[in-house]
Design a protein around this motif. Structure first.
Motif, short mmCIF file in Angstrom:
data_model
loop_
_atom_site.label_atom_id
_atom_site.label_comp_id
_atom_site.label_asym_id
_atom_site.label_seq_id
_atom_site.Cartn_x
_atom_site.Cartn_y
_atom_site.Cartn_z
N LYS A 334 0.83 -1.21 0.00
CA LYS A 334 0.00 0.00 0.00
C LYS A 334 0.87 1.26 0.00
O LYS A 334 0.49 2.29 -0.55
N SER A 360 -1.08 -10.50 -11.96
CA SER A 360 -2.10 -9.57 -11.43
C SER A 360 -2.35 -9.69 -9.92
O SER A 360 -3.01 -8.83 -9.34
N SER A 363 -2.10 -6.69 -7.55
CA SER A 363 -2.77 -5.43 -7.91
C SER A 363 -4.24 -5.64 -8.30
O SER A 363 -4.81 -4.84 -9.03
N ASN A 365 -6.92 -5.26 -6.69
CA ASN A 365 -7.87 -4.20 -6.26
C ASN A 365 -7.95 -3.04 -7.25
O ASN A 365 -8.87 -2.23 -7.20
N GLN A 366 -6.98 -2.97 -8.17
CA GLN A 366 -7.01 -1.91 -9.19
C GLN A 366 -7.85 -2.33 -10.41
O GLN A 366 -8.07 -1.54 -11.32
N TYR A 367 -8.29 -3.59 -10.42
CA TYR A 367 -8.99 -4.11 -11.60
C TYR A 367 -10.37 -4.66 -11.22
O TYR A 367 -10.74 -5.77 -11.58
N LYS A 369 -14.60 -4.08 -11.11
CA LYS A 369 -15.78 -3.39 -11.63
C LYS A 369 -16.81 -3.35 -10.52
O LYS A 369 -17.03 -4.36 -9.84
N LYS A 378 -9.41 -6.09 -18.60
CA LYS A 378 -8.31 -5.19 -18.21
C LYS A 378 -7.09 -5.98 -17.74
O LYS A 378 -5.95 -5.62 -18.03
N LEU A 382 -3.35 -5.98 -19.29
CA LEU A 382 -2.19 -5.74 -18.44
C LEU A 382 -1.13 -6.83 -18.67
O LEU A 382 0.05 -6.54 -18.84
N ASN A 420 1.87 -3.19 -10.23
CA ASN A 420 1.46 -2.48 -9.01
C ASN A 420 2.08 -1.09 -8.92
O ASN A 420 1.78 -0.33 -8.01
N ASN A 421 3.01 -0.81 -9.86
CA ASN A 421 3.66 0.50 -9.97
C ASN A 421 4.28 1.00 -8.66
O ASN A 421 3.98 2.09 -8.18
#
Length: 503
Positions: A334, A360, A363, A365-367, A369, A378, A382, A420-421
């Protein structure tokens, strides 16, 4: 007596969407060390798994001492005199060292004259003798999980030696060993060679290959390239045959400029008194910070504590001027911190899951809907982007990650964190067990991340890699930071001096 101890002729093996082996042959003489080399994905491990009965080959024949054999499974291979020390360890950490060595073939005795039970006394006596034979001073009754990765690897070698095999396959046996442990292994190998045992030795370490092997077979893209006597080869010749081209540079040109301090670790001390104590260092924006030291210096333990995987009794982390409270990995993620672990199989990949799942997972939680439904389209985009960007060799994103080569598995793990950048990426032995071509690709990824302003902490036991990739090097010995040197001033001598500076 047959000229060859082992002959593998015309071996082919396909997996869905990819031909892993294409008409490959390998001939190994008695009492020799035969090196098997090639880039990750060349098919070396696949060929050995066909020999050891883990994979069923589609075409080809295998001969042992001139006699054709059909190896059905790993147990059958052992009974026919073929043993294998795997690159990715598969220990049973909660069982003793002795039980791990004799797993599946325990010495038995009869209780009350008729009931078969394990003869623990005999097992531990024989285990103690085996450990002594391979120069390991361990209690055979100790749990295997109390050992380091390198020590577990040494136990695996003891296990292979115990089987009195005619052919011993060693897949990256020194990837986690110290120099002294490597010397001990070479002594064992020379003893086995003198007894007429044939060793198939897979390694990416050129100096080791040229020193220990009698012959070298090189593979590329699942095909046989050729076999040479080691005495007629040089490192450059091997690399050219492995990659199909000359590598003019080992390390990429660095274009990063380290900036302001983004991470400050102060007085980190482990809850265990024999682990890291009072460790402090800084990390700058766009910097590759090397973390050097010998095996056992507690480098991995320190970075795992920073990532929230280990408990501390004292210490603070300041990130971009703000104090962080990291009690578990989720807190670190986080906060924009990622960790690529040393033990790729044990704590890196999810072997039975697909490449898409592995990329994935950090990360997801970034993908979402509507906050709770995964957006698979998505995620697929990725994964495709990362597979293309990092040149991951795979039939599809749905392929199980465990079927990929070590180098491609490592790229998938790097992709996970890129997705996750993170601003800070900790890489623990990022090129362990990876060939020169894949190493260069990973170095390029690291250099590009640093150029983009990402900060990297890299643990490496390879001195040349540490010097070649780091802007600055912090060195540890016996759980404490003993000094630092700038990348430009770093030499093997001044790093080793700090790495052996016991307080």
């Amino acid at each position: 007596m047959a000229e060859y101890r082992l002959e593998m002729l015309g071996i082919s093996k396909s997996f869905p969407g990819v031909k892993a082996l294409d008409n490959v042959s390998l001939k190994v003489r008695p009492g020799t060390v035969h090196a098997l080399m090639g880039e990750n994905g060349a098919g070396k491990s696949t060929l050995m798994k066909c020999l050891f009965g883990i994979y069923k080959m589609d075409e080809g024949e295998v001969y042992l001492d001139g006699e054709k054999v059909n190896i059905l499974n790993a147990d059958d291979a052992l009974h026919k005199g073929v043993a294998m020390v795997h690159q990715e360890l598969q220990p049973i950490p909660q069982r003793s060292i002795g039980e791990n060595i004799f797993c599946g073939r325990y010495p038995m005795k009869k209780l009350l004259g008729f009931m078969p039970v394990v003869d623990h006394k005999k097992m531990y006596e024989e285990a103690a003798e085996l450990l002594k034979e391979v120069r390991l001073d361990f209690d055979p009754k100790a749990k295997l999980g109390t050992l380091s990765v390198s020590q577990m690897q040494s136990v695996e070698i003891a296990k292979a030696v115990s089987m009195n095999a005619k052919v011993v396959i060693m897949d990256e046996p020194t990837s986690s060993l110290t120099e002294n442990e490597v010397e001990a292994l070479f002594t064992i190998i020379n003893d086995l060679r003198a007894k007429g045992v044939s060793i198939i030795y897979i390694s990416h370490k050129m100096d080791e290959i040229l020193r220990i092997s009698d012959e070298v077979t090189i593979m590329r893209d699942g095909q046989y390239i050729g076999t040479w006597e080691s005495k007629n080869l040089t490192t450059d010749m091997i690399i050219t045959q492995m990659v199909g081209r000359e590598l003019t540079e080992i390390y990429p040109k660095k274009e990063n400029t380290p900036g302001e301090v983004v991470l400050e670790v102060e007085h980190f001390s482990s809850i265990h008194p024999k682990s890291f104590q009072d460790c402090s260092f800084t990390l700058r924006k766009g910097e590759i910070l090397g973390l050097g030291g010998l095996v056992g210096a507690q480098r991995t333990e320190l970075v795992e504590a920073i990532f929230g995987m280990r408990q501390i009794v004292e210490g603070e982390i300041t990130y971009k001027g703000k104090k962080l409270k990291i009690k578990r990995p989720a807190d670190a993620i986080k906060s924009g911190i990622g960790l690529i672990t040393e033990d790729r199989r044990g704590s890196g990949i999810f072997g039975v899951l697909s490449i898409a799942d592995n990329v994935s997972v950090a990360s997801l939680n970034q993908y979402l809907k509507m906050g709770f439904v995964l957006d698979h389209k998505k995620i697929e985009n990725l994964v495709k982007e990362n597979v293309d960007k990092l040149s991951i060799k795979t039939p599809s994103s749905k392929t199980q990650i465990q079927s990929l080569s070590g180098g491609n598995q490592q790229k998938v793990i790097i992709s996970r964190w890129l997705a996750n950048n993170p601003d800070v990426l900790i890489m623990d032995e990022p090129t362990r067990g990876i060939d020169v071509g894949a190493k260069y690709e990973i170095y390029c990824i690291m250099a590009e991340l640093a150029k983009q302003g990402k900060s990297i902490i890299m643990i490496s036991s390879e001195m040349a890699e540490l010097i070649g990739m780091s802007d600055r090097i912090v060195v540890m010995c016996n759980g404490r930071i003993t000094g630092e040197v700038s990348g430009k001033e770093a030499t093997q001598e001044n790093i080793m001096s700090l790495a052996t500076k016991f307080n």
